[in-house]
Design a protein around this motif. Structure first.
Motif, mmCIF file in Angstrom:
data_model
loop_
_atom_site.group_PDB
_atom_site.id
_atom_site.type_symbol
_atom_site.label_atom_id
_atom_site.label_comp_id
_atom_site.label_asym_id
_atom_site.label_seq_id
_atom_site.Cartn_x
_atom_site.Cartn_y
_atom_site.Cartn_z
ATOM 1 N N LEU A 219 0.826 -1.123 0.103
ATOM 2 C CA LEU A 219 -0.077 -0.057 -0.013
ATOM 3 C C LEU A 219 0.782 1.204 -0.063
ATOM 4 C CD1 LEU A 219 -2.923 1.215 0.268
ATOM 5 C CD2 LEU A 219 -2.635 1.129 2.878
ATOM 6 N N MET A 220 1.961 1.302 0.814
ATOM 7 C CA MET A 220 2.912 2.264 1.066
ATOM 8 C C MET A 220 3.463 2.681 -0.622
ATOM 9 S SD MET A 220 4.883 1.738 4.498
ATOM 10 C CE MET A 220 4.135 1.792 6.049
ATOM 11 N N TYR A 221 3.897 1.485 -1.172
ATOM 12 C CA TYR A 221 4.410 1.846 -2.440
ATOM 13 C C TYR A 221 3.383 2.522 -3.525
ATOM 14 C CZ TYR A 221 9.138 -0.033 -1.750
ATOM 15 O OH TYR A 221 10.431 -0.507 -0.983
ATOM 16 N N TYR A 222 2.320 1.801 -3.485
ATOM 17 C CA TYR A 222 1.081 2.164 -4.146
ATOM 18 C C TYR A 222 0.903 3.745 -4.071
ATOM 19 C CZ TYR A 222 -3.527 3.068 -6.377
ATOM 20 O OH TYR A 222 -4.512 3.259 -7.288
ATOM 21 N N GLU A 223 0.531 4.134 -2.622
ATOM 22 C CA GLU A 223 0.251 5.570 -2.303
ATOM 23 C C GLU A 223 1.511 6.368 -2.369
ATOM 24 O OE1 GLU A 223 -3.697 4.960 0.631
ATOM 25 O OE2 GLU A 223 -1.598 5.134 1.456
ATOM 26 N N GLY A 224 2.631 6.042 -2.406
ATOM 27 C CA GLY A 224 3.826 6.834 -2.262
ATOM 28 C C GLY A 224 3.896 8.167 -1.497
ATOM 29 N N LEU A 225 3.472 7.704 -0.118
ATOM 30 C CA LEU A 225 3.506 8.737 0.956
ATOM 31 C C LEU A 225 4.889 8.460 1.747
ATOM 32 C CD1 LEU A 225 -0.006 8.798 1.896
ATOM 33 C CD2 LEU A 225 1.134 10.461 0.553
ATOM 34 N N ALA A 226 5.113 7.155 2.098
ATOM 35 C CA ALA A 226 6.291 6.969 2.927
ATOM 36 C C ALA A 226 7.410 6.609 2.280
ATOM 37 C CB ALA A 226 5.873 5.738 4.090
ATOM 38 N N VAL A 227 7.266 6.537 1.030
ATOM 39 C CA VAL A 227 8.457 5.983 0.095
ATOM 40 C C VAL A 227 7.947 6.198 -1.355
ATOM 41 C CG1 VAL A 227 7.310 3.444 -0.359
ATOM 42 C CG2 VAL A 227 9.940 4.010 -0.674
ATOM 43 N N ALA A 228 8.837 6.510 -2.384
ATOM 44 C CA ALA A 228 8.549 6.689 -3.658
ATOM 45 C C ALA A 228 7.784 6.014 -4.290
ATOM 46 C CB ALA A 228 9.654 6.969 -4.499
ATOM 47 N N ARG A 229 6.582 6.433 -4.994
ATOM 48 C CA ARG A 229 5.632 5.415 -5.571
ATOM 49 C C ARG A 229 6.492 4.572 -6.531
ATOM 50 N NH1 ARG A 229 -0.300 7.012 -7.812
ATOM 51 N NH2 ARG A 229 -1.053 4.821 -8.190
ATOM 52 N N ASP A 230 5.972 3.395 -6.473
ATOM 53 C CA ASP A 230 6.375 2.278 -7.168
ATOM 54 C C ASP A 230 5.389 1.203 -7.627
ATOM 55 O OD1 ASP A 230 7.973 -0.105 -8.465
ATOM 56 O OD2 ASP A 230 9.765 0.741 -7.483
ATOM 57 N N ASN A 231 4.778 1.176 -8.582
ATOM 58 C CA ASN A 231 3.703 0.080 -8.698
ATOM 59 C C ASN A 231 4.177 -1.401 -8.708
ATOM 60 O OD1 ASN A 231 1.011 1.584 -8.794
ATOM 61 N ND2 ASN A 231 2.243 2.634 -10.558
ATOM 62 N N GLU A 232 5.221 -1.480 -9.389
ATOM 63 C CA GLU A 232 5.806 -2.808 -9.455
ATOM 64 C C GLU A 232 6.240 -3.392 -8.089
ATOM 65 O OE1 GLU A 232 9.216 -3.450 -12.255
ATOM 66 O OE2 GLU A 232 8.436 -2.381 -13.745
ATOM 67 N N GLN A 233 6.869 -2.568 -7.182
ATOM 68 C CA GLN A 233 7.029 -3.006 -5.941
ATOM 69 C C GLN A 233 5.774 -2.997 -5.119
ATOM 70 O OE1 GLN A 233 9.992 -4.219 -5.513
ATOM 71 N NE2 GLN A 233 10.634 -3.027 -3.803
ATOM 72 N N ALA A 234 4.778 -2.192 -5.565
ATOM 73 C CA ALA A 234 3.630 -2.478 -4.870
ATOM 74 C C ALA A 234 2.953 -3.718 -5.112
ATOM 75 C CB ALA A 234 2.663 -1.338 -5.230
ATOM 76 N N TYR A 235 2.709 -4.043 -6.416
ATOM 77 C CA TYR A 235 2.400 -5.330 -7.026
ATOM 78 C C TYR A 235 3.117 -6.744 -6.389
ATOM 79 C CZ TYR A 235 0.037 -8.551 -10.178
ATOM 80 O OH TYR A 235 -0.696 -9.684 -10.559
ATOM 81 N N PHE A 236 4.363 -6.514 -6.172
ATOM 82 C CA PHE A 236 5.081 -7.494 -5.560
ATOM 83 C C PHE A 236 4.755 -7.867 -4.123
ATOM 84 C CE2 PHE A 236 8.902 -8.905 -3.076
ATOM 85 C CZ PHE A 236 9.340 -10.031 -3.884
ATOM 86 N N TRP A 237 4.658 -6.915 -3.147
ATOM 87 C CA TRP A 237 4.399 -7.191 -1.857
ATOM 88 C C TRP A 237 2.948 -7.496 -1.899
ATOM 89 C CZ3 TRP A 237 7.790 -8.789 0.994
ATOM 90 C CH2 TRP A 237 9.218 -8.294 0.912
ATOM 91 N N LEU A 238 1.931 -6.935 -2.648
ATOM 92 C CA LEU A 238 0.691 -7.170 -2.329
ATOM 93 C C LEU A 238 0.499 -8.690 -2.951
ATOM 94 C CD1 LEU A 238 -0.694 -3.869 -3.514
ATOM 95 C CD2 LEU A 238 -1.154 -4.667 -1.457
ATOM 96 N N ASP A 239 0.965 -9.207 -3.981
ATOM 97 C CA ASP A 239 1.009 -10.394 -4.384
ATOM 98 C C ASP A 239 1.164 -11.415 -3.340
ATOM 99 O OD1 ASP A 239 0.037 -11.754 -6.973
ATOM 100 O OD2 ASP A 239 2.062 -12.274 -7.370
ATOM 101 N N LEU A 240 2.346 -11.267 -2.472
ATOM 102 C CA LEU A 240 2.669 -12.026 -1.597
ATOM 103 C C LEU A 240 1.533 -12.155 -0.630
ATOM 104 C CD1 LEU A 240 6.461 -11.253 -1.609
ATOM 105 C CD2 LEU A 240 5.513 -13.519 -2.123
#
Length: 297
Positions: A219-240
């Motif tokens: 969620l953090m990677y998707y929203e880009g508030l606590a870390v730079a937005r990165d949809n690939e990283q978001a997908y990676f962790w959300l998939d797990l």
């Protein structure tokens, strides 16, 4: 032999064989009796047998086992018991608590917290939870944090909640990582320090297979508030996280996927599968699914 099969010293834990051997050893060895009772109580290595477990713990209690004494009483409270049986069970748990048995202290705290079988008293609940924590039952620290955060002792005390969540994390309590990280992430979106700390907590816990933190990290990677937005990283962790049963992860993963090409998604899924295979044998547990049924799809 039962202990070896139970611990996985001969390979992966084999609860069926452990149950078989511990049933034989239970007649002569107190530790085997308690372990056998736990297997019956939790349905490991065979069908759940609460009646059998209670009988095993009764025999253990007669041999002077405080654990057996406590667990028998807990099972009584969990079944359709008479009023007299309930009173006796609560008294037994209270007796074990007075002798300093941490699980009993925590149970008495919970009874005071909920007002079940005892008159509701949040103050007494905290008192008993602290005693349980002092005795090594560190999960109690996270529960105290919740009580302060949820205003169970009056108005919400955010500062005290943070203190107890941090103490719980320092004692290795997995659930406290998500609780504190989630709280810090949503506490003040303008506080870069708090957001950064929430990210660090979530990242470390995610690498240790905390599926709720994996969801939060995605969620953090998707929203880009606590870390730079990165949809690939978001997908990676959300998939797990989704593979471990976190329902909400499916929704945010779908949103992240909208910004990715099919080729990008396939590459991320390949990395996630590799991470899963490389890390799933590390000792860990899951909240929403049985470990033995955890598969990466």
């Amino acid at each position: 032999m039962g202990a070896l099969y139970l611990s996985g010293s001969l390979g992966s834990p084999d609860f069926t064989k452990a149950r078989e051997y511990l049933a034989l050893g239970a007649e002569a060895d107190l530790s085997a009796r308690l372990a056998y009772g736990h297997l019956l109580m939790n349905g490991l290595g065979g069908e759940k047998d609460l009646v059998g477990a209670e009988q095993v713990f009764v025999r253990a209690a007669k041999l002077g086992s405080l654990e057996g004494f406590y667990l028998r009483a807990k099972l009584v409270l969990g079944r359709n018991a008479s009023e007299a049986e309930v009173r006796a069970a609560v008294n037994d748990i209270n007796s074990a608590a007075k002798k300093g048995f941490p699980p009993a202290l925590s149970t008495i705290a919970e009874l005071y917290r909920t007002g079940t079988f005892l008159e509701k008293s949040p103050q007494k609940a905290v008192e008993y939870y602290l005693k349980a924590a002092d005795g090594g039952y560190s999960e109690a620290l996270s529960t105290i944090a919740e009580m302060y955060l949820f205003a169970e002792l009056g108005s919400a005390d955010i500062e005290k909640a943070e203190v107890f969540y941090r103490q719980a994390i320092s004692k290795g309590i997995k659930s406290a990582n998500y609780s504190l990280a989630f709280f810090l992430y949503n506490k003040d979106l303008e506080n870069k320090s708090g957001l950064g700390e929430s990210y660090r907590i979530a990242k470390i816990a995610s690498l240790a297979w905390d599926e709720r933190c994996q969801y939060l990290l995605g969620l953090m990677y998707y929203e880009g508030l606590a870390v730079a937005r990165d949809n690939e990283q978001a997908y990676f962790w959300l998939d797990l996280a989704a593979s471990a049963g976190v329902f909400e992860a499916h929704h945010i993963r779908a949103l992240a996927a909208k910004a990715l090409t099919k080729d990008q998604i396939n590459k991320v899924k390949s990395r996630a599968r590799e991470w899963f295979v490389a890390n799933h044998d590390r000792p860990h547990g899951h909240l929403f699914i049985d470990n033995s049924k955890h598969r990466y799809q």
